[in-house]
Structures are given as C-alpha cells and as structure tokens.
Design an enzyme around this catalytic site. Structure first.
Site, PDB file in Angstrom:
ATOM      1  N   GLY A 297       0.784  -1.236   0.000  1.00 34.53           N
ATOM      2  CA  GLY A 297       0.000   0.000   0.000  1.00 34.53           C
ATOM      3  C   GLY A 297       0.814   1.282   0.000  1.00 34.53           C
ATOM      4  O   GLY A 297       0.331   2.306   0.481  1.00 34.53           O
TER       5      GLY A 297
ATOM      6  N   HIS B 273      -0.546   0.898 -13.523  1.00 33.81           N
ATOM      7  CA  HIS B 273       0.211  -0.288 -13.940  1.00 33.81           C
ATOM      8  C   HIS B 273       1.684   0.100 -14.064  1.00 33.81           C
ATOM      9  O   HIS B 273       2.005   1.149 -14.637  1.00 33.81           O
ATOM     10  CB  HIS B 273      -0.330  -0.800 -15.282  1.00 33.81           C
ATOM     11  CG  HIS B 273       0.404  -2.003 -15.747  1.00 33.81           C
ATOM     12  ND1 HIS B 273       0.148  -3.273 -15.245  1.00 33.81           N
ATOM     13  CD2 HIS B 273       1.423  -2.148 -16.626  1.00 33.81           C
ATOM     14  CE1 HIS B 273       0.965  -4.136 -15.815  1.00 33.81           C
ATOM     15  NE2 HIS B 273       1.750  -3.482 -16.660  1.00 33.81           N
TER      16      HIS B 273
ATOM     17  N   GLU C 220     -12.787  -4.187 -20.142  1.00 35.35           N
ATOM     18  CA  GLU C 220     -12.949  -5.637 -19.952  1.00 35.35           C
ATOM     19  C   GLU C 220     -11.652  -6.409 -20.194  1.00 35.35           C
ATOM     20  O   GLU C 220     -11.566  -7.599 -19.889  1.00 35.35           O
ATOM     21  CB  GLU C 220     -14.063  -6.179 -20.868  1.00 35.35           C
ATOM     22  CG  GLU C 220     -15.469  -5.668 -20.542  1.00 35.35           C
ATOM     23  CD  GLU C 220     -15.762  -4.270 -21.079  1.00 35.35           C
ATOM     24  OE1 GLU C 220     -14.893  -3.684 -21.772  1.00 35.35           O
ATOM     25  OE2 GLU C 220     -16.856  -3.748 -20.790  1.00 35.35           O
TER      26      GLU C 220
ATOM     27  N   ASP D  38      -5.321  -4.610 -18.544  1.00 37.80           N
ATOM     28  CA  ASP D  38      -4.434  -3.451 -18.755  1.00 37.80           C
ATOM     29  C   ASP D  38      -4.601  -2.835 -20.142  1.00 37.80           C
ATOM     30  O   ASP D  38      -3.615  -2.381 -20.747  1.00 37.80           O
ATOM     31  CB  ASP D  38      -2.962  -3.849 -18.504  1.00 37.80           C
ATOM     32  CG  ASP D  38      -2.751  -4.403 -17.104  1.00 37.80           C
ATOM     33  OD1 ASP D  38      -3.426  -3.940 -16.165  1.00 37.80           O
ATOM     34  OD2 ASP D  38      -1.923  -5.321 -16.939  1.00 37.80           O
TER      35      ASP D  38
HETATM   36  C1  GAR Z   1       2.516  -0.824  -7.749  1.00 34.78           C
HETATM   37  O1  GAR Z   1       3.779  -0.751  -8.354  1.00 34.78           O
HETATM   38  C2  GAR Z   1       1.448  -0.950  -8.803  1.00 34.78           C
HETATM   39  O2  GAR Z   1       1.743  -0.292  -9.987  1.00 34.78           O
HETATM   40  C3  GAR Z   1       1.436  -2.435  -9.028  1.00 34.78           C
HETATM   41  O3  GAR Z   1       1.556  -2.999  -7.748  1.00 34.78           O
HETATM   42  C4  GAR Z   1       2.377  -2.119  -6.961  1.00 34.78           C
HETATM   43  C5  GAR Z   1       1.695  -1.916  -5.629  1.00 34.78           C
HETATM   44  O4  GAR Z   1       2.561  -1.360  -4.705  1.00 34.78           O
HETATM   45  N1  GAR Z   1       0.236  -2.852  -9.646  1.00 34.78           N
HETATM   46  C6  GAR Z   1       0.169  -3.876 -10.490  1.00 34.78           C
HETATM   47  O5  GAR Z   1       1.132  -4.558 -10.791  1.00 34.78           O
HETATM   48  C7  GAR Z   1      -1.217  -4.146 -11.046  1.00 34.78           C
HETATM   49  N2  GAR Z   1      -1.151  -5.107 -12.082  1.00 34.78           N
HETATM   50  P1  GAR Z   1       2.036  -0.817  -3.306  1.00 34.78           P
HETATM   51  O6  GAR Z   1       1.194  -1.902  -2.668  1.00 34.78           O
HETATM   52  O7  GAR Z   1       3.296  -0.549  -2.531  1.00 34.78           O
HETATM   53  O8  GAR Z   1       1.245   0.432  -3.570  1.00 34.78           O
END
Ligand code: GAR
Length: 222
Positions: free
Chosen positions: A27, A127, A160, A163
């Site tokens: 998070g 993403h 849908e 990404d």
């Molecule tokens: C982030 O880098 C986000 O872009 C990625 O997960 C990470 C979450 O980090 N999202 C994806 O890969 C979605 N496919 P966080 O929990 O430290 O915010």
C-alpha cells in the site's frame, strides 16, 4: 455490454469525489495518496478494500482512521461463481458508502465484466510499465527480460481487457543495466506516487469529459 465510459461527477474541495481504494499488498501508493489528500482535494479516500487480511495497506488505512474492509475470497470451488460472489460483497460496500470512483492501487485481481459494467469509466488502475507494453502481473520482470532501457508507469481506465483501457497519463523511468526487479520497482513507484494523485485530480475535475470522443487517443503525461 455498453462500451461507454461514464466518468464520475466533478468534485470540489467541499464535496470531494468519494474514492474506494482497492489494494492487495503493502500500500505504498495508498499511503502517498492519503498524504496528498491531507491538503483538501477534489477527491478523498473514503474507504480501502483488500482481499488479503494482512495487506499492509489495511494497516495504513487504520492508522489514518479510514474505513477499511477485508473481503476474503469466498470458498466456492467454481472460479466464476466465486469471483461473482466476491464482487457482489464488494459492490454492496461500495453502494452502502456512496462510493463514486474505484481506484486500483496494487490490486492484483482482475475485475470481472459484471463489476466493470456497473463502474465503467469509474474504475481507474495504475500499472507499472508504459502500456501497451508489458501488461500483466509481472511487468518489471518482463521489462528486464526484454532488455528494454525505458520503463515507467501508466494510469488508465479499466475496461474488460487486462491493462487495455484508455490511457490517462504516463511517466517514464530509465532502466539501468544493473537493475533488479526490486530496484526498478522502487524507482517506478517514486513516479507512480507523483502521477496517480495528479491524474485523480484531473478525473475528478472533469478534465477527461470528452474522453468518449477521444477514445482512440492517449492523454500522455510524458
Ligand atoms: C505498484 O507498483 C502498482 O503499480 C502495481 O503494484 C504495486 C503496488 O505497490 N500494480 C500492479 O502490478 C497491477 N497489475 P504498493 O502496494 O506498494 O502500492
């Protein structure tokens, strides 16, 4: 299924757009968004949802006295039914709390067409690559394996596909020859944390209202 994207209303600092932030992990993105919103903005994090009981993001929400929900995956063997039941529970929370925009911030589940049909134009994702390059769950690994010398992050509306939705903004990050997944991820996250709040400002102030006319073009921040 409608292909129309219906965007959220225009928020004000007195009546900000109510966000539900979906997380699966630490998070850090949620944390930076909450920090950003400590100054009044046109959006506010009203609640946080995770399917993972121990997600660090739920603790961050707790520390900041933000409503939070752990919604575990139901134990139903049929995967489609399980996903539908999970999303029904989530939808109920969103309705109860008058949520206006879903913000995916490291949420590692694919949203089903059922939930998208209710929220299309009002679900946004970040993403960790320059889409349309390197979609999917292992973007940094795939960037490094391809020997790319540039990566970054993309904020897009969710449709849908995986990404594939309209791109609202991107930031570039150099890939270094000695990068590991972790070092690249850390550098990309720094940019994510700047980009996402700014794009949310734009969404919630009506900047993209002509999106449906411009559906094939990209609103690049690069
Ligand atoms: C982030 O880098 C986000 O872009 C990625 O997960 C990470 C979450 O980090 N999202 C994806 O890969 C979605 N496919 P966080 O929990 O430290 O915010």
């Amino acid at each position: 299924m409608s292909s129309e994207f219906i965007l959220p209303r225009v928020g004000t600092k007195d009546n900000p757009v109510r966000l539900a932030v979906f997380i699966s992990g630490g998070g850090s993105g949620l944390k930076s968004l909450i920090e950003y919103q400590k100054t009044p903005r046109v959006h506010i994090t009203s609640l946080v949802i995770s399917e993972k009981r121990n997600a660090g993001g739920l603790k961050i929400a707790e520390k900041n006295e933000i409503l939070r929900f752990h919604v575990p995956l139901p134990t139903i063997s049929d995967k489609t039914e399980m996903r539908l039941e999970h999303e029904k529970q989530i939808q109920q929370i969103l309705e109860n709390e008058n949520i206006e925009l879903i913000v995916l911030s490291g949420y590692m589940r694919i949203i089903s067409p059922w939930l998208i049909s209710k929220w299309k134009g009002r679900i946004v994702n970040i993403h960790p690559s320059l889409l349309p390059n390197f979609p999917g769950a292992h973007a940094h690994r795939d960037v490094l394996a391809a020997g790319s010398n540039i990566s970054g992050c993309t904020v897009h509306l969710v449709d849908e596909g995986v990404d594939t939705g309209p791109i609202l903004g991107q930031s570039r990050v150099d890939v270094h020859p000695d990068d590991s997944i972790k070092s690249l991820q850390d550098r990309v996250k720094i940019e994510e944390h700047k980009l996402y709040p700014k794009i949310l400002d734009k969404i919630c102030s009506g900047f993209y209202f002509n999106l449906n006319q411009k559906i094939d073009s990209h609103f690049s921040e690069v």
